[in-house]
Design an enzyme around this catalytic site. Structure first.
Site, PDB file in Angstrom:
ATOM      1  N   LYS A 151       8.120   1.897  -0.199  1.00 11.19           N
ATOM      2  CA  LYS A 151       8.530   3.302  -0.248  1.00 11.19           C
ATOM      3  C   LYS A 151       9.669   3.589   0.735  1.00 11.19           C
ATOM      4  CE  LYS A 151       4.414   3.945  -2.513  1.00 11.19           C
ATOM      5  NZ  LYS A 151       2.977   3.759  -2.374  1.00 11.19           N
ATOM      6  N   ASP A 191      -3.103   4.934   6.976  1.00 10.23           N
ATOM      7  CA  ASP A 191      -2.293   4.492   5.844  1.00 10.23           C
ATOM      8  C   ASP A 191      -1.008   5.314   5.888  1.00 10.23           C
ATOM      9  OD1 ASP A 191      -1.006   4.202   3.424  1.00 10.23           O
ATOM     10  OD2 ASP A 191      -2.795   4.449   2.188  1.00 10.23           O
ATOM     11  N   TRP A 205      -4.959   8.095  -2.560  1.00  9.82           N
ATOM     12  CA  TRP A 205      -5.015   6.822  -1.830  1.00  9.82           C
ATOM     13  C   TRP A 205      -6.074   6.872  -0.744  1.00  9.82           C
ATOM     14  CZ3 TRP A 205      -3.348   3.047  -4.460  1.00  9.82           C
ATOM     15  CH2 TRP A 205      -2.240   3.196  -5.324  1.00  9.82           C
TER      16      TRP A 205
HETATM   17  C1  LIG Z   1       1.721   3.416  -2.710  1.00 14.72           C
HETATM   18  C2  LIG Z   1       0.605   3.703  -1.814  1.00 14.72           C
HETATM   19  C3  LIG Z   1      -0.499   2.845  -1.689  1.00 14.72           C
HETATM   20  C4  LIG Z   1      -0.645   1.584  -2.519  1.00 14.72           C
HETATM   21  O1  LIG Z   1       0.184   0.597  -2.043  1.00 14.72           O
HETATM   22  P1  LIG Z   1       0.184  -0.867  -2.702  1.00 14.72           P
HETATM   23  O2  LIG Z   1       1.212  -1.567  -1.859  1.00 14.72           O
HETATM   24  O3  LIG Z   1       0.567  -0.718  -4.140  1.00 14.72           O
HETATM   25  O4  LIG Z   1      -1.159  -1.458  -2.558  1.00 14.72           O
HETATM   26  C5  LIG Z   1      -1.468   3.164  -0.777  1.00 14.72           C
HETATM   27  N1  LIG Z   1      -1.398   4.291  -0.045  1.00 14.72           N
HETATM   28  C6  LIG Z   1      -0.372   5.145  -0.155  1.00 14.72           C
HETATM   29  C7  LIG Z   1      -0.344   6.380   0.695  1.00 14.72           C
HETATM   30  C8  LIG Z   1       0.655   4.892  -1.040  1.00 14.72           C
HETATM   31  O5  LIG Z   1       1.680   5.750  -1.161  1.00 14.72           O
END
Ligand SMILES: *Cc1c(COP(=O)(O)O)cnc(C)c1O
Length: 386
Positions: A222, A198, A121
């Site tokens: 999550k 993030d 990511w």
């Molecule tokens: C799941 C995830 C994403 C993607 O998230 P979306 O909501 O599907 O765009 C981005 N960064 C991390 C660290 C993730 O675990």
């Protein structure tokens, strides 16, 4: 508080085995939710608060949703200790949209941002930021298969970055920015820069100090809800930045001013996050959850550490408390492991295609018992196949 949290956790475990035939869901995302939350949502979908209407049938300007939204924001602030100098924004487009929203809103074309690429990511964030400004990769974990989080000495900052971007937990490779005790570790950053993070897969899984960040974002699916909404926590002074002309709906400033209701917001996902926040408070808050998350991950890492059969992907000092990645000696055995786990009531253990092997995600809502059942299964599998 802690006695209450224990009693409540016990109830949840009872539900898991006795209530409805639910199994242990180790999915990396969307992830497992607390059963209390699902049961409440089931009720409120038909008739919320005696209004005679379901939550998704109310106007996003109606009193009912006013309350849902304001409580979600309030509880989010209380849990994360988010002061008034930060905005709490609910928005759409997933964390993936934040990959461009951050530089589009906060980086002028002549400015530089540093990206520390520690996983899949983080790679995506780095790639999408290229559209705006000068993007400097101050660490590239690709050659080492993103096995660990770099030390400050390994990171090569640019001279005057506007911000430094990190991904606090690498969902796919199973590494996390952490100290030995599991608390948040952050990189040393050049003076004058702010941190952009993030935090998708570990937000509100442990205490955090928001004042160390300029902006934090996370898709809710999550640890804090369901897909369809992302949480953005942003320092208010950064909203004054206006580096380029953007459509209104893409401006943090507009989303903040309109209190997450510039247009029809994702009513149900926001409602779900609100329920999860109330559940977190009931568990005793982030310190209590962190303690439980450490214990849960340890149940599984202890098996890896005492095994000659399994190999963990992450270097020990970078191990994620949320996503635990490992392999057995062959892909055929991995397949057997995953199939057998499903028969034993554990689903979604297959690793991401980028890593293969097994990945067990132990988000906030995964009960301790689930990790215990997995750890026991791992030992038994090694005994019979090793
Ligand atoms: C799941 C995830 C994403 C993607 O998230 P979306 O909501 O599907 O765009 C981005 N960064 C991390 C660290 C993730 O675990």
């Amino acid at each position: 508080m802690s006695a209450m949290a224990t009693a409540s956790a016990t109830n949840l475990n009872t539900h898991t085995t006795a209530y409805s035939g639910r199994i242990y869901n180790f999915s990396a995302g969307p992830g497992v939710l607390p059963e209390d939350v699902l049961l409440q949502a089931q009720h409120d979908l038909l008739n919320i608060g005696g209004t005679g209407m379901g939550i998704v049938e109310h106007s996003h300007r109606a009193k009912c949703f006013d309350r849902v939204l304001s409580e979600a924001v309030e509880d989010c602030r209380a849990i994360g200790n988010i002061p008034a100098s930060y905005e709490v924004i609910f928005t759409t487009g997933g964390a993936t949209s934040q990959n461009f929203m951050v530089p589009a809103n906060l980086l002028a074309q002549h400015e530089t941002a540093d990206y520390i690429t520690t996983g899949y990511w983080a790679e995506k964030s780095y790639e999408q930021a290229q559209l705006y400004g000068n993007i400097h990769e101050s660490w590239d974990g690709r050659p080492l298969k993103h096995r660990y989080i770099p030390s400050d000495d390994e990171i090569k900052p640019s001279t005057n970055p506007t911000y430094v971007h990190i991904c606090s937990n690498n969902t796919i490779y199973g590494t996390q920015w952490r100290n030995a005790d599991g608390s948040v570790r952050l990189p040393r950053i050049p003076a004058g820069a702010f941190l952009a993070c993030d935090m998708c897969s570990d937000i509100y899984s442990r205490p955090m100090d928001i004042s160390q960040f300029g902006v934090v974002y996370a898709g809710a699916q999550k640890n804090v809800g369901i897909a369809g909404v992302s949480l953005v926590l942003i320092r208010k002074d950064l909203l004054a930045k206006n580096p380029r002309e953007l459509p209104l709906i893409l401006q943090y400033r507009v989303l903040a001013k309109d209190e997450s209701r510039h247009n029809t917001p994702p009513v149900f996902p926001i409602y779900m996050s609100g329920l999860v926040f109330k559940w977190i408070i009931k568990q005793g808050g982030l310190a209590a959850l962190h303690k439980r998350n450490i214990e849960k991950a340890k149940l599984i890492y202890d098996v890896l550490d005492s095994s000659t059969f399994y190999t963990g992907h992450a270097r020990v000092d970078s191990r994620s408390l949320m996503n635990i990645t490992f392999k057995s000696p062959t892909t055929a055995l991995d397949d057997l492991f995953i199939a057998g786990a499903l028969r034993a009531g554990m689903d979604n253990l297959r690793g991401h295609r980028a890593t293969g092997g097994v990945r067990a995600s132990a988000y906030n809502a995964m009960p301790r018992e689930g990790c215990k059942v997995l750890a026991d299964y791992m030992r038994e599998f090694e005994r019979t196949h090793g």
